[in-house]
Design an enzyme around this catalytic site. Structure first.
Site, PDB file in Angstrom:
ATOM      1  N   CYS A 100       0.797  -1.226   0.000  1.00 45.08           N
ATOM      2  CA  CYS A 100       0.000   0.000   0.000  1.00 45.08           C
ATOM      3  C   CYS A 100       0.827   1.274   0.000  1.00 45.08           C
ATOM      4  O   CYS A 100       0.482   2.241  -0.695  1.00 45.08           O
ATOM      5  CB  CYS A 100      -0.973  -0.003   1.173  1.00 45.08           C
ATOM      6  SG  CYS A 100      -0.185   0.071   2.818  1.00 45.08           S
ATOM      7  N   HIS A 127      -1.957   1.021   7.117  1.00 47.65           N
ATOM      8  CA  HIS A 127      -2.425   1.061   5.732  1.00 47.65           C
ATOM      9  C   HIS A 127      -2.530   2.502   5.255  1.00 47.65           C
ATOM     10  O   HIS A 127      -2.900   3.403   6.027  1.00 47.65           O
ATOM     11  CB  HIS A 127      -3.782   0.368   5.609  1.00 47.65           C
ATOM     12  CG  HIS A 127      -4.305   0.327   4.214  1.00 47.65           C
ATOM     13  ND1 HIS A 127      -3.664  -0.361   3.201  1.00 47.65           N
ATOM     14  CD2 HIS A 127      -5.381   0.914   3.639  1.00 47.65           C
ATOM     15  CE1 HIS A 127      -4.344  -0.206   2.081  1.00 47.65           C
ATOM     16  NE2 HIS A 127      -5.381   0.564   2.312  1.00 47.65           N
ATOM     17  N   ASP A 166      -7.940   3.683  -3.533  1.00 43.21           N
ATOM     18  CA  ASP A 166      -7.024   2.779  -2.831  1.00 43.21           C
ATOM     19  C   ASP A 166      -6.679   1.618  -3.762  1.00 43.21           C
ATOM     20  O   ASP A 166      -7.522   0.766  -4.034  1.00 43.21           O
ATOM     21  CB  ASP A 166      -7.679   2.261  -1.559  1.00 43.21           C
ATOM     22  CG  ASP A 166      -6.775   1.366  -0.727  1.00 43.21           C
ATOM     23  OD1 ASP A 166      -5.635   1.102  -1.161  1.00 43.21           O
ATOM     24  OD2 ASP A 166      -7.201   0.929   0.361  1.00 43.21           O
TER      25      ASP A 166
END
Length: 294
Positions: free
Chosen positions: A84, A123, A138
């Site tokens: 991420c 995250h 995302d």
């Protein structure tokens, strides 16, 4: 010391410009370059199909570098993916270059976390403004990365190219949920507080160095295509068909894992001498664990 001499001794800053042409070739985007919702939707859909989620660097002991030059070299030029902090850092720079206003957020993962267990922030996600509305973007949550933007609007079911998503209230924070097999499952909780690059450097370092980090001890890979999602957890290769059933296959050799990584996930594997030994270790550990449970 004169100001001229001081300037001569200062290090030359590294180039930080995003190469939009190279990025768009990487994901196959040929559309408009204006900051519209359609542009955001198409980029997010293509990014999740072209640049896989993968944690080979932490697993192999290779540093994860979050500066823009390193990210472009790895994920745009070298045919790799990332997790991420890499994926959404790259996407944020692309969107900013196109004229989007982007806020970088952080979240606590809730996926497969038992009730009452509080996980550390681990995250990264993006908050993107389009007109008067704000959306979540995302591309770095792995097997359930949203393949389209999700409007920051509570309790509104929103379609994406894959699962429906919604934003809900979770303990006075916002939570992102996906509809998986007729059940709403929480991915993570977050606030709209903007974070800065040093925050993500710290989060990422922890995931790459703490002995209990999942990414240090397991292989996690994911990629989404038009009609399915692919996932690999250590030796278990899963295909989730959009609107249909899921298939699982056990990979029992290094050659099989390599074939899936290079073929299905389209990863140009890093050229390190211990890659095969690391993959074999994962196979042996899975076999040993199953033997103990018999």
């Amino acid at each position: 010391m004169s100001s001229e001499l001081i300037q001569q001794q200062m290090p030359t800053p590294l180039a930080t410009a995003i190469d939009l042409d190279a990025y768009f070739r990487r994901i196959g985007y040929t559309g408009d370059r204006t900051p519209t919702l359609e542009t955001l939707r198409e980029i997010q859909r293509l990014h999740t199909a072209a640049i896989p989620f993968e944690n080979l660097n932490p697993l192999l002991g290779i540093p994860v570098l979050l500066d823009l030059n390193s990210l472009q070299q790895k994920m745009v030029k070298n045919g790799r993916g990332g997790y991420c902090f890499e994926q959404n850092r790259l996407l944020s720079q692309v969107l900013k270059a196109l004229g989007f206003r982007v806020r970088e957020l952080a979240a606590r993962v809730l996926w497969n976390v038992p009730d009452g267990v509080v996980k550390a922030i681990s995250h990264k996600l993006l908050n993107v403004q389009v007109g008067d509305a704000w959306y979540l973007a995302d591309v770095g949550f792995g097997g359930l990365s949203p393949t389209g933007p999700v409007r920051v609007e509570l309790d509104t079911v929103q379609t994406t190219p894959h699962e429906p998503f919604r934003v809900v209230d979770i303990n006075e924070e916002m939570g992102l949920q996906a509809l998986v097999k007729d059940e709403w499952r929480s991915l993570y909780s977050f606030t709209l507080r903007e974070h800065q690059s040093p925050d993500y450097e710290m989060f990422s370092w922890y995931l790459c160095n703490h002995p209990d980090s999942y990414f240090l001890n397991n292989l996690a890979v994911a990629r989404s295509t038009a009609d399915r999602r692919y996932g690999l957890r250590n030796t278990v290769f899963t295909t989730h068909h959009l609107g249909g059933e899921s298939e699982q296959r056990e990979l029992t050799s290094v050659a099989e894992i390599r074939t899936v990584l290079e073929g299905v996930f389209q990863i140009a594997l890093p050229d390190v001498p211990h890659l095969d030994a690391t993959l074999q270790r994962l196979i042996d550990e899975v076999a040993e664990t199953r033997h103990k449970t018999v």
